[in-house]
Design a protein around this motif. Structure first.
Motif, PDB file in Angstrom:
ATOM      1  N   LEU A 177       0.808  -1.227   0.000  1.00  0.00           N
ATOM      2  CA  LEU A 177       0.000   0.000   0.000  1.00  0.00           C
ATOM      3  C   LEU A 177       0.838   1.273   0.000  1.00  0.00           C
ATOM      4  CD1 LEU A 177      -2.665  -1.028   2.681  1.00  0.00           C
ATOM      5  CD2 LEU A 177      -2.834  -1.247   0.205  1.00  0.00           C
ATOM      6  N   LEU A 178       2.168   1.137   0.009  1.00  0.00           N
ATOM      7  CA  LEU A 178       3.026   2.316   0.138  1.00  0.00           C
ATOM      8  C   LEU A 178       2.850   3.284  -1.027  1.00  0.00           C
ATOM      9  CD1 LEU A 178       6.359   0.799   1.519  1.00  0.00           C
ATOM     10  CD2 LEU A 178       4.413   1.764   2.774  1.00  0.00           C
ATOM     11  N   HIS A 179       2.696   2.747  -2.238  1.00  0.00           N
ATOM     12  CA  HIS A 179       2.513   3.620  -3.407  1.00  0.00           C
ATOM     13  C   HIS A 179       1.223   4.426  -3.261  1.00  0.00           C
ATOM     14  CE1 HIS A 179       3.197   4.997  -7.465  1.00  0.00           C
ATOM     15  NE2 HIS A 179       1.993   4.606  -7.831  1.00  0.00           N
ATOM     16  N   HIS A 180       0.172   3.773  -2.762  1.00  0.00           N
ATOM     17  CA  HIS A 180      -1.102   4.464  -2.529  1.00  0.00           C
ATOM     18  C   HIS A 180      -0.946   5.531  -1.453  1.00  0.00           C
ATOM     19  CE1 HIS A 180      -5.281   5.217  -1.504  1.00  0.00           C
ATOM     20  NE2 HIS A 180      -5.035   4.814  -0.264  1.00  0.00           N
ATOM     21  N   PHE A 181      -0.282   5.200  -0.340  1.00  0.00           N
ATOM     22  CA  PHE A 181      -0.074   6.171   0.732  1.00  0.00           C
ATOM     23  C   PHE A 181       0.695   7.393   0.221  1.00  0.00           C
ATOM     24  CE2 PHE A 181      -0.042   2.499   4.031  1.00  0.00           C
ATOM     25  CZ  PHE A 181      -1.430   2.477   4.020  1.00  0.00           C
ATOM     26  N   ARG A 182       1.685   7.155  -0.612  1.00  0.00           N
ATOM     27  CA  ARG A 182       2.487   8.264  -1.124  1.00  0.00           C
ATOM     28  C   ARG A 182       1.654   9.191  -1.998  1.00  0.00           C
ATOM     29  NH1 ARG A 182       7.988   6.637  -3.873  1.00  0.00           N
ATOM     30  NH2 ARG A 182       6.544   5.392  -5.128  1.00  0.00           N
ATOM     31  N   GLU A 183       0.754   8.604  -2.802  1.00  0.00           N
ATOM     32  CA  GLU A 183      -0.076   9.418  -3.693  1.00  0.00           C
ATOM     33  C   GLU A 183      -1.156  10.180  -2.935  1.00  0.00           C
ATOM     34  OE1 GLU A 183      -1.610   6.755  -6.632  1.00  0.00           O
ATOM     35  OE2 GLU A 183       0.089   7.096  -7.996  1.00  0.00           O
ATOM     36  N   VAL A 184      -1.791   9.529  -1.982  1.00  0.00           N
ATOM     37  CA  VAL A 184      -2.941  10.127  -1.281  1.00  0.00           C
ATOM     38  C   VAL A 184      -2.494  11.106  -0.199  1.00  0.00           C
ATOM     39  CG1 VAL A 184      -4.932   9.627   0.197  1.00  0.00           C
ATOM     40  CG2 VAL A 184      -4.432   8.175  -1.773  1.00  0.00           C
ATOM     41  N   TRP A 185      -1.492  10.723   0.571  1.00  0.00           N
ATOM     42  CA  TRP A 185      -1.064  11.541   1.700  1.00  0.00           C
ATOM     43  C   TRP A 185       0.219  12.324   1.422  1.00  0.00           C
ATOM     44  CZ3 TRP A 185      -2.171   6.702   5.109  1.00  0.00           C
ATOM     45  CH2 TRP A 185      -3.517   6.693   5.473  1.00  0.00           C
ATOM     46  N   HIS A 186       0.799  12.140   0.247  1.00  0.00           N
ATOM     47  CA  HIS A 186       2.013  12.871  -0.164  1.00  0.00           C
ATOM     48  C   HIS A 186       3.133  12.681   0.859  1.00  0.00           C
ATOM     49  CE1 HIS A 186      -0.628  14.691  -3.117  1.00  0.00           C
ATOM     50  NE2 HIS A 186      -1.413  15.129  -2.150  1.00  0.00           N
ATOM     51  N   LEU A 187       3.401  11.426   1.181  1.00  0.00           N
ATOM     52  CA  LEU A 187       4.376  11.111   2.214  1.00  0.00           C
ATOM     53  C   LEU A 187       5.782  10.992   1.639  1.00  0.00           C
ATOM     54  CD1 LEU A 187       2.370   8.375   4.173  1.00  0.00           C
ATOM     55  CD2 LEU A 187       2.501  10.822   4.634  1.00  0.00           C
ATOM     56  N   ALA A 225      10.956   8.491   3.947  1.00  0.00           N
ATOM     57  CA  ALA A 225      11.248   8.162   5.347  1.00  0.00           C
ATOM     58  C   ALA A 225       9.980   7.794   6.107  1.00  0.00           C
ATOM     59  CB  ALA A 225      11.941   9.341   6.023  1.00  0.00           C
ATOM     60  N   THR A 226       8.885   8.513   5.838  1.00  0.00           N
ATOM     61  CA  THR A 226       7.613   8.204   6.512  1.00  0.00           C
ATOM     62  C   THR A 226       7.055   6.880   6.036  1.00  0.00           C
ATOM     63  OG1 THR A 226       7.151  10.575   6.635  1.00  0.00           O
ATOM     64  CG2 THR A 226       5.311   9.088   7.043  1.00  0.00           C
ATOM     65  N   LEU A 227       7.186   6.607   4.747  1.00  0.00           N
ATOM     66  CA  LEU A 227       6.725   5.326   4.207  1.00  0.00           C
ATOM     67  C   LEU A 227       7.500   4.173   4.842  1.00  0.00           C
ATOM     68  CD1 LEU A 227       6.444   6.301   0.433  1.00  0.00           C
ATOM     69  CD2 LEU A 227       4.553   5.939   2.026  1.00  0.00           C
ATOM     70  N   SER A 228       8.800   4.344   4.997  1.00  0.00           N
ATOM     71  CA  SER A 228       9.608   3.311   5.646  1.00  0.00           C
ATOM     72  C   SER A 228       9.184   3.129   7.095  1.00  0.00           C
ATOM     73  CB  SER A 228      11.094   3.679   5.581  1.00  0.00           C
ATOM     74  OG  SER A 228      11.556   3.695   4.256  1.00  0.00           O
ATOM     75  N   LEU A 229       8.834   4.231   7.761  1.00  0.00           N
ATOM     76  CA  LEU A 229       8.420   4.155   9.156  1.00  0.00           C
ATOM     77  C   LEU A 229       7.101   3.402   9.305  1.00  0.00           C
ATOM     78  CD1 LEU A 229       9.024   4.876  12.057  1.00  0.00           C
ATOM     79  CD2 LEU A 229       7.919   7.100  11.689  1.00  0.00           C
ATOM     80  N   ILE A 230       6.208   3.556   8.343  1.00  0.00           N
ATOM     81  CA  ILE A 230       4.940   2.801   8.383  1.00  0.00           C
ATOM     82  C   ILE A 230       5.229   1.309   8.370  1.00  0.00           C
ATOM     83  CG2 ILE A 230       2.886   2.207   7.041  1.00  0.00           C
ATOM     84  CD1 ILE A 230       2.670   5.145   6.258  1.00  0.00           C
ATOM     85  N   ALA A 262      -7.776   0.480  16.116  1.00  0.00           N
ATOM     86  CA  ALA A 262      -7.390   1.892  15.999  1.00  0.00           C
ATOM     87  C   ALA A 262      -6.902   2.215  14.596  1.00  0.00           C
ATOM     88  CB  ALA A 262      -6.303   2.215  17.020  1.00  0.00           C
ATOM     89  N   ALA A 263      -6.087   1.335  14.005  1.00  0.00           N
ATOM     90  CA  ALA A 263      -5.584   1.571  12.650  1.00  0.00           C
ATOM     91  C   ALA A 263      -6.716   1.595  11.636  1.00  0.00           C
ATOM     92  CB  ALA A 263      -4.558   0.504  12.282  1.00  0.00           C
ATOM     93  N   LEU A 264      -7.733   0.761  11.837  1.00  0.00           N
ATOM     94  CA  LEU A 264      -8.857   0.684  10.904  1.00  0.00           C
ATOM     95  C   LEU A 264      -9.769   1.905  11.022  1.00  0.00           C
ATOM     96  CD1 LEU A 264     -10.703  -0.848   8.888  1.00  0.00           C
ATOM     97  CD2 LEU A 264     -11.727  -1.985  10.875  1.00  0.00           C
ATOM     98  N   VAL A 265     -10.113   2.280  12.226  1.00  0.00           N
ATOM     99  CA  VAL A 265     -11.108   3.334  12.444  1.00  0.00           C
ATOM    100  C   VAL A 265     -10.504   4.729  12.287  1.00  0.00           C
ATOM    101  CG1 VAL A 265     -12.721   4.323  14.098  1.00  0.00           C
ATOM    102  CG2 VAL A 265     -12.469   1.833  13.933  1.00  0.00           C
ATOM    103  N   SER A 280      -0.320   9.101  10.987  1.00  0.00           N
ATOM    104  CA  SER A 280       0.169   9.084  12.370  1.00  0.00           C
ATOM    105  C   SER A 280      -0.504   7.984  13.184  1.00  0.00           C
ATOM    106  CB  SER A 280      -0.058  10.442  13.029  1.00  0.00           C
ATOM    107  OG  SER A 280      -1.438  10.784  13.007  1.00  0.00           O
ATOM    108  N   THR A 281      -1.809   7.779  12.956  1.00  0.00           N
ATOM    109  CA  THR A 281      -2.521   6.741  13.697  1.00  0.00           C
ATOM    110  C   THR A 281      -2.034   5.359  13.300  1.00  0.00           C
ATOM    111  OG1 THR A 281      -4.488   8.131  13.830  1.00  0.00           O
ATOM    112  CG2 THR A 281      -4.772   5.780  14.249  1.00  0.00           C
ATOM    113  N   ILE A 282      -1.821   5.150  12.010  1.00  0.00           N
ATOM    114  CA  ILE A 282      -1.339   3.850  11.544  1.00  0.00           C
ATOM    115  C   ILE A 282       0.029   3.557  12.142  1.00  0.00           C
ATOM    116  CG2 ILE A 282      -0.472   2.627   9.497  1.00  0.00           C
ATOM    117  CD1 ILE A 282      -2.784   3.856   7.922  1.00  0.00           C
ATOM    118  N   ILE A 283       0.911   4.534  12.159  1.00  0.00           N
ATOM    119  CA  ILE A 283       2.246   4.323  12.730  1.00  0.00           C
ATOM    120  C   ILE A 283       2.147   4.013  14.225  1.00  0.00           C
ATOM    121  CG2 ILE A 283       4.427   5.459  13.310  1.00  0.00           C
ATOM    122  CD1 ILE A 283       4.148   6.984  10.633  1.00  0.00           C
TER     123      ILE A 283
END
Length: 406
Positions: free
Chosen positions: A29-39, A42-47, A88-91, A96-99
């Motif tokens: 899902l990292l590619h999706h996170f990068r597109e949607v949240w503009h991460l 380093a943040t993607l690696s932290l997830i 918590a991650a789902l809701v 930040s919540t996912i991490i």
């Protein structure tokens, strides 16, 4: 197999399946996170690294505590951590919540890894049981790849997190049927002073290094490749990214059967050394094909080979060996300390080499993986002269009475 053994074995299968699924569920899902949240990378690696942070601390602290209060006491309550963090991650779906939720999740998962395998050994099962449990963990990783791909296809990106919560429910229900380990009950330390002295003996310190360093070196390439396989495939051949990881992992799933057959015959240490070498050579071959601009398919074959030998070899033996090596007084403490070193290696693989992978430095990342696997083979040579309290070879069973007392 007695009823108690069946309960523990099934519980162990579910636990490690849930753990590996959760560890891997964000990798696609990292590619999706990068597109949607503009991460940033380093943040993607932290997830991806978040549960490994929790596992390092959870495995150590709860593994140590298990030798004082019992296996079942910890295992019957850490399910709350797993379920609450998954919810918590789902809701509260945000970076930040996912991490944060996945760090908390890792605490629960880490305690399972520290306790489950010594627990199986104390039950008197063979090494095949440990390897079989780890083999179902491979299935959990494959399912995470597949669910990630399906969620991208359906544009329902919370699906992997919803299933994470679902898998945790039977795990919570099953824990209340667990019997306490008789080995722990009969040989538990009676005071914190006695327990502390058992932990600081020269042999214990040596065993922690001998088991923890190979575990760490394997996890650098193991988690670094597993959690960033979709990103690496995207750099190698963009058309493979959606289902490529799940297809490759499906091809690798039979690898644990190789371990099931070979470990009882030649022992876990020799097979660990061989597995490290074969995995390192696979990474070297992948690097060469990339440098000479060879066929992308050949690179993918070499990556599949690296995954196969890792899954067949050190992925199983680095967990199995400490479960066989430490005596009952410090059984989960020793496993937890070795796991701590392993998780620190995972963090190096994810935060450093994983960042290289997602920023296009694939050759550098794979070269690093090859080097750490060669080092893993070298360090594992020290285990050849180590005296095990009980080692599963030639299909012998582990008799609880033969475990050493520290």
């Amino acid at each position: 197999m007695t009823n108690s053994r069946q309960v523990i074995f099934i519980f162990s299968l579910i636990s490690i399946f849930v753990a590996t699924y959760n560890l891997t569920l964000t990798s696609g899902l990292l590619h999706h996170f990068r597109e949607v949240w503009h991460l940033e990378p380093a943040t993607l690696s932290l997830i991806n690294a978040a549960p490994l942070l929790g596992m390092a601390g959870g495995g150590l602290v709860l593994g140590l505590l298990s030798d004082r209060v019992g296996r079942v006491t910890i295992l019957q309550w850490n399910w709350l951590i797993i379920l609450l963090s998954s919810a918590a991650a789902l809701v509260l779906y945000s970076p930040s919540t996912i991490i944060g939720a996945r760090i908390l999740l890792g605490i629960g998962l880490g305690s399972d890894f520290a306790i489950v395998f010594p627990y199986i050994v104390e039950l008197g099962n063979t090494s095949r049981m440990v390897i079989a449990v780890l083999g179902l963990g491979d299935v959990g990783q494959w399912l995470a790849y597949a669910i990630d791909a399906l969620s991208r296809h359906l544009h329902w990106y919370r699906m992997p997190f919803a299933l994470s919560l679902l898998w945790g429910i039977p795990l919570a229900l099953w824990r209340h049927q667990l019997p306490e380990s008789r080995v722990w009950q009969q040989q538990r330390v009676t005071s914190y002073t006695q327990w502390a002295r058992s932990l600081i003996t020269p042999s214990t310190r040596t065993h922690i290094i001998q088991t923890g360093v190979p575990w760490a070196l394997h996890q650098i390439s193991g988690q670094g490749l597993a959690l960033f396989l979709p990103s690496i495939l995207l750099k190698v051949m963009a058309t493979t990214v959606h289902w490529g990881s799940s297809i490759i992992k499906l091809l690798v799933l039979p690898a644990f059967i190789v371990a099931l057959q070979i470990v009882p015959l030649i022992g876990p240490v020799k097979w660990q050394i061989i597995g490290f070498c074969l995995r390192a050579l696979s990474f070297v071959a992948a690097v060469v094909t990339l440098l000479v601009h060879g066929s992308p398919w050949l690179t993918i074959v070499m990556l599949t080979s690296a995954l196969f030998w890792g899954s067949a070899g050190p992925d199983k033996t680095t967990v199995l060996i400490p479960a066989l090596l430490f005596g009952p007084r410090i059984h989960t403490s020793g496993q937890g300390m070795a796991e701590l070193m392993g998780r620190l290696g995972s963090l190096v693989g994810v935060l450093i080499f994983g960042s290289l992978a997602i920023t296009g430095h694939t050759v550098t990342a794979l070269s690093g993986f090859a080097l750490t696997d060669f080092l893993g083979a070298v360090v594992s040579l020290s285990l050849l002269t180590t005296q095990f309290p009980t080692v599963f070879i030639r299909r012998q069973k582990l008799h609880t009475s033969s475990l050493s007392q520290d």
